[in-house]
Design a protein around this motif. Sequence first.
Motif, mmCIF file in Angstrom:
data_model
loop_
_atom_site.group_PDB
_atom_site.id
_atom_site.type_symbol
_atom_site.label_atom_id
_atom_site.label_comp_id
_atom_site.label_asym_id
_atom_site.label_seq_id
_atom_site.Cartn_x
_atom_site.Cartn_y
_atom_site.Cartn_z
ATOM 1 N N GLN A 202 0.667 -1.365 -0.007
ATOM 2 C CA GLN A 202 -0.048 0.103 -0.103
ATOM 3 C C GLN A 202 0.900 1.364 -0.089
ATOM 4 O OE1 GLN A 202 -2.596 -0.381 3.366
ATOM 5 N NE2 GLN A 202 -3.417 -2.376 2.697
ATOM 6 N N LEU A 203 2.165 1.199 0.807
ATOM 7 C CA LEU A 203 2.875 2.229 0.798
ATOM 8 C C LEU A 203 3.521 2.537 -0.633
ATOM 9 C CD1 LEU A 203 4.823 1.611 4.054
ATOM 10 C CD2 LEU A 203 2.971 3.411 3.778
ATOM 11 N N VAL A 204 3.622 1.596 -1.396
ATOM 12 C CA VAL A 204 4.324 1.684 -2.856
ATOM 13 C C VAL A 204 3.228 2.318 -3.507
ATOM 14 C CG1 VAL A 204 5.000 0.348 -4.677
ATOM 15 C CG2 VAL A 204 6.059 -0.393 -2.583
ATOM 16 N N ARG A 205 2.120 1.969 -3.494
ATOM 17 C CA ARG A 205 0.916 2.534 -4.418
ATOM 18 C C ARG A 205 0.938 4.072 -3.948
ATOM 19 N NH1 ARG A 205 -4.912 1.121 -2.368
ATOM 20 N NH2 ARG A 205 -4.522 2.637 -1.238
ATOM 21 N N TYR A 206 0.815 4.393 -2.562
ATOM 22 C CA TYR A 206 0.798 5.748 -2.460
ATOM 23 C C TYR A 206 2.036 6.701 -2.921
ATOM 24 C CZ TYR A 206 -2.935 4.658 1.063
ATOM 25 O OH TYR A 206 -3.873 3.805 1.500
ATOM 26 N N ALA A 207 2.995 5.932 -2.741
ATOM 27 C CA ALA A 207 4.198 6.755 -3.252
ATOM 28 C C ALA A 207 4.190 6.773 -4.659
ATOM 29 C CB ALA A 207 5.477 5.896 -2.804
ATOM 30 N N LEU A 208 3.905 5.903 -5.501
ATOM 31 C CA LEU A 208 3.772 5.949 -6.894
ATOM 32 C C LEU A 208 2.899 6.851 -7.365
ATOM 33 C CD1 LEU A 208 4.977 4.575 -9.512
ATOM 34 C CD2 LEU A 208 3.327 2.858 -9.322
ATOM 35 N N ASP A 209 1.685 6.883 -6.624
ATOM 36 C CA ASP A 209 0.704 7.895 -7.259
ATOM 37 C C ASP A 209 1.149 9.363 -6.531
ATOM 38 O OD1 ASP A 209 -1.151 5.916 -8.180
ATOM 39 O OD2 ASP A 209 -2.073 5.818 -6.236
ATOM 40 N N LEU A 210 1.808 9.167 -5.778
ATOM 41 C CA LEU A 210 2.372 10.709 -5.446
ATOM 42 C C LEU A 210 3.084 11.149 -6.480
ATOM 43 C CD1 LEU A 210 2.644 12.822 -3.200
ATOM 44 C CD2 LEU A 210 4.525 11.458 -2.110
ATOM 45 N N VAL A 211 3.921 10.474 -6.887
ATOM 46 C CA VAL A 211 5.220 10.732 -7.838
ATOM 47 C C VAL A 211 4.426 11.280 -9.238
ATOM 48 C CG1 VAL A 211 7.025 9.597 -9.507
ATOM 49 C CG2 VAL A 211 6.981 9.142 -6.935
ATOM 50 N N ILE A 212 3.480 10.167 -9.558
ATOM 51 C CA ILE A 212 2.789 10.666 -10.955
ATOM 52 C C ILE A 212 2.170 11.859 -10.606
ATOM 53 C CG2 ILE A 212 1.097 9.746 -12.409
ATOM 54 C CD1 ILE A 212 1.734 6.894 -11.861
ATOM 55 N N GLU A 213 1.431 12.109 -9.780
ATOM 56 C CA GLU A 213 0.580 13.398 -9.582
ATOM 57 C C GLU A 213 1.565 14.512 -9.423
ATOM 58 O OE1 GLU A 213 -2.034 12.440 -6.036
ATOM 59 O OE2 GLU A 213 -3.013 10.973 -7.192
ATOM 60 N N THR A 214 2.567 14.454 -8.506
ATOM 61 C CA THR A 214 3.444 15.376 -8.413
ATOM 62 C C THR A 214 4.192 15.997 -9.418
ATOM 63 O OG1 THR A 214 3.414 14.861 -5.984
ATOM 64 C CG2 THR A 214 5.079 16.349 -6.676
ATOM 65 N N LEU A 215 4.637 14.818 -10.189
ATOM 66 C CA LEU A 215 5.693 15.341 -11.457
ATOM 67 C C LEU A 215 4.976 16.429 -12.325
ATOM 68 C CD1 LEU A 215 7.246 11.838 -12.558
ATOM 69 C CD2 LEU A 215 8.309 13.953 -11.791
#
Length: 593
Positions: free
Chosen positions: A37-50
């Motif tokens: 779940q942490l990987v999901r949050y981190a990946l979504d954070l990267v995609i949204e923030t970029l």
Amino acid sequence: MKALKSLNKYLWKYKWYLILGIIFTIISNLFGIIPAQLVRYALDLVIETLDIYYLYNGVSLQSDMYDIFAFSILLYGFLILLMALLKGIFLFLVRQTIIVMSRHIEFELKNDIYAHYQTLPAAFFRRHSTGDLMARISEDVSNVRIYVGPALMYGINLIVLFFLVISYMVSVSPKLTFYVLLPLPVLSVSVYVVNSMIMKRSQEIQKQLSALSTYVQEAFSGIRVIKSFVQENRSNANFQKEAEVFKTKSLGLTKVDAFFYPMIVLLIGLSNILVIYVGGQEIINGRLTPGNITEFILYVNMLTWPVMALGWTTSQIQRAASSQLRINEFLNENTTLVSEKNVSRPLDGKVTFRHVGFVYPDSGIKALHDFDLTVQAGESVAILGTTGSGKSTLAHLLCRLYDPTEGQILIDDVPMKDYEVRGYRRQIGYVPQDVFLFSDSIENNVRFGTEDMPFERIEQAVKDADLYNNIKDFPQGYETMLGERGITLSGGQKQRLSIARAIARDPKILVLDDCLSAVDTNTENIILNNMKRIMDQRTSVIISHRVSSAKLADKIVVLDEGRIVEQGTHTELMALNGAYKELYEKQLISEEV
């Protein structure tokens, strides 16, 4: 699986180990699932923030955004490492509970099997080889231990992880979960088919292992005979033949086991393909994020090892079931030598045989026919006869290693079956025809069967058996260690030590089963003269094929093919000019020659 139900009593005894093991398994798996779940949050954070990050290109705010973004990613990384550490700690605790429990169960099961072996009658050990007995208490118990240890641990882990992972997957996307689990029915059918093959081949392997163990045990027990007849090469060839059969059967099982791994990898790979294909469509439709797909792939891979272990676990459970079935076969055998009234009292020593007949249960040979004899307390009787006349059978019946198949034996006018078995045997001194000594010191071999025998009694028993001078010549004296079956002693020394062991316990009834066959006439005379004092006021049964051994007896019985043909004193039997006189004269001439 029915055979494994007999292990439930051990699992219940160590239930807290099992309960704690299950709790620790649940916690460790939770710490394994959270990182996905942490990987999901981190990946979504990267995609949204970029996207937002590049919008502020050239603006000072971009640097602040980068710091926040980097800190967030670092925090997720730290939490993932922390989860991995906590999972490792609880996995350690899982092994410290479930694996430790399996070792306790293994210890108790071996003790129970050994204790049960001790209760079984002599007929049981005539039917089954030593190698077979050893295989069941060692190899079969080890297989059972793997079931209640690693196999149970992996099985619990699979169930817990499956339940937790599927719950999280359904909460994210029921549709994607359905496609991920689509290959599972194929896996279930495959496991069922392969398990049937594993069960059958495991039983064949265990039977062959017993046969191999029996052959090796017999070969090493008779190594002197093998060397004397120069049969080392033949023995080695026979061993290789047995080992080849075992290898072939083991390879057959290994081939079946090997089928699991590629099958499971194929099914897991199929699940990953379905996740990417169906998940990609869900992302296009805006129902899922790339983080969800990554999370699902991690979940699928998380299930890979437990599902792969399913094959090994199932195989081990089937092996354990096969082994426990063999163990139960012996545990379900009960001794027929039980007391009917549990009479426990000191014996006077009167022995009465009333029309006793006996047939060996394993061979069907009738060893005694209508044997009728009374020996008064303190009286001595000699049983003479040629080989196969039934002499040793009488000794076995007197020690209650067997019960008569016809008639009955009374001790002090009380049926032998009424006496508490162990209490009765403690008052019997038995010197077997086939001497067996333990791999222990001479002193402990004489003391065998008693707890607090004074050394003076041991020394006196050794002197009475004419072994004292031999022991004095040994560098370590009474502490001399005997090899397996007393191999360090000569045949005569072993017999005399066996006599010392019997008379040291001061028995009420003394049974000497052809125990002087390996000593010369001079030594026999010395021992018999010493026995006069020992046999005084003690019921003695001297079984022999030598007439000279009968000269101390108050009464002589001549057996032929299990029947009494003559009985009386030496003078009375000589006057009959029958079998006894013929035997006496033959042996007298032999000794003169």
